[in-house]
Design a protein around this motif. Structure first.
Motif, PDB file in Angstrom:
ATOM      1  N   PRO A   1      -9.996  -3.245  20.107  1.00 30.40           N
ATOM      2  CA  PRO A   1      -8.898  -2.327  20.437  1.00 30.40           C
ATOM      3  C   PRO A   1      -7.706  -2.444  19.505  1.00 30.40           C
ATOM      4  O   PRO A   1      -7.449  -3.489  18.909  1.00 30.40           O
TER       5      PRO A   1
ATOM      6  N   ASP B   1      -8.252   0.661  28.513  1.00 26.01           N
ATOM      7  CA  ASP B   1      -8.044  -0.752  28.189  1.00 26.01           C
ATOM      8  C   ASP B   1      -6.557  -1.074  28.282  1.00 26.01           C
ATOM      9  O   ASP B   1      -5.718  -0.356  27.731  1.00 26.01           O
TER      10      ASP B   1
ATOM     11  N   ALA C   1      -5.733   0.607  23.195  1.00 27.41           N
ATOM     12  CA  ALA C   1      -5.394  -0.025  24.464  1.00 27.41           C
ATOM     13  C   ALA C   1      -3.893   0.142  24.673  1.00 27.41           C
ATOM     14  O   ALA C   1      -3.132   0.258  23.716  1.00 27.41           O
TER      15      ALA C   1
ATOM     16  N   SER D   1      -3.461  -1.578  19.640  1.00 24.41           N
ATOM     17  CA  SER D   1      -2.362  -1.238  20.538  1.00 24.41           C
ATOM     18  C   SER D   1      -1.080  -1.134  19.732  1.00 24.41           C
ATOM     19  O   SER D   1      -0.975  -1.679  18.627  1.00 24.41           O
TER      20      SER D   1
END
Length: 318
Positions: A288, A87, A62, A290
């Motif tokens: 996710p 995302d 994401a 990140s």
């Protein structure tokens, strides 16, 4: 940006840690229905839909809006799509009246822009000092939660007090379940997940994911709350605790050199990202990942290229 300098100086002295994943904790999908007339069908992206025995093939990424903090909202969404990502981790600094930002944007416009770009806003960041519950904090929580729900987000990040003002463990431990109990109906009524983000700094009132997990269980909050696993803060707090099923979001942070950590030869340095990513995936985490960017990275001439190279490196290796 003093925290990032603290990260760098601390991690330069750290040795690699062995870590064990402890799955099997609190395996329930969040079930919440938005009760507003403009509600949409939810597309849960943060919670597990797989058997614990199954391993996600590779990390799902994401894009944190800090990666494009100098971009307007539509340009930021376009950056995500250019990276092949759908995302988004959004910041309420874009929200009118919530932070000093000249780019304040009504939630309905954010939602429309996301739909046009084909991206999903999975989190809004953040409710600060969430575990210091006061009438003012309740009003702030409701306002930010309204914005998150109205822009189509799935979760609200919850950041604890981090100023060294809570030295007494009894007060610290007592305030956390009080805050979670009060936040629970605010989040449930808007169809949101609360993502609790422990910080490993010694000044933080909530350093431990294990402590947060116990508080979630104590308030019967398994359907409402998840944890943020930050690879740096995990290391800084000296944790070995993983809750792969309760984790809703992973921040990848490597900070041996905060200016260049994002580049492929640095991204796995510092806080032992490699073994943590592997442990989460092997433990069944399917949410996710990140990059937790530092401010210096935002000015890179080719930020998109650096992001793409780092994503490709991790996908190739894991």
């Amino acid at each position: 940006m003093g925290f990032y300098h603290e990260r760098s100086s601390f991690l330069s002295q750290m040795k690699e840690r062995s870590i064990d994943c402890h799955p099997g904790l609190l395996n329930q999908r969040a079930v919440a229905t938005r009760q507003k007339s403009n509600s949409r069908e939810r597309r849960p992206r943060l919670t597990k839909g797989k058997s614990q025995a199954m391993r996600q093939a590779s990390p799902r990424f994401a894009l944190d809006h800090l990666a494009g903090s100098r971009l307007d909202v539509r340009a930021f969404f376009a950056l995500a799509r250019d990276q092949g990502l759908t995302d988004i981790l959004f910041s309420n600094s874009f929200a009118p009246g919530m932070a000093a930002s000249a780019r304040g944007m009504p939630a309905s416009d954010v939602r429309s822009a996301a739909a046009e770009a084909g991206v999903t806003i999975i989190t809004v960041n953040a409710l600060q000092r969430f575990n210091e519950w006061t009438p003012a904090r309740q009003a702030e929580a409701s306002k930010i939660a309204d914005y998150a729900a109205d822009c189509g987000a799935e979760a609200l990040v919850l950041v604890p007090v981090n100023d060294g003002s809570w030295p007494a463990n009894a007060e610290r431990h007592g305030n956390l379940p009080v805050a979670l109990s009060a936040l629970k109906p605010i989040l449930q009524s808007r169809g949101l997940i609360g993502l609790i983000e422990p910080l490993g700094f010694k000044t933080c009132s909530l350093r431990s994911k294990k402590e947060a997990a116990k508080a979630i269980a104590a308030v019967d909050g398994r359907s409402v709350f998840r944890l943020v696993h930050d690879t740096f803060h995990h290391t800084l707090a000296g944790e070995t605790f993983f809750s792969c099923e309760l984790t809703g979001l992973v921040h990848i942070s490597g900070v041996n050199d905060p200016t260049f950590w994002i580049y492929p030869n640095r991204v796995l340095g510092g806080s032992d990202n490699g073994s943590q990513i592997r442990a989460l995936l092997d433990g069944g985490y399917a949410g996710p990942f990140s990059f937790e960017l530092v401010e210096e990275v935002h000015a890179l001439d080719d930020l998109a290229g650096a992001l793409a190279a780092s994503i490709d490196l991790i996908r190739r290796d894991y």
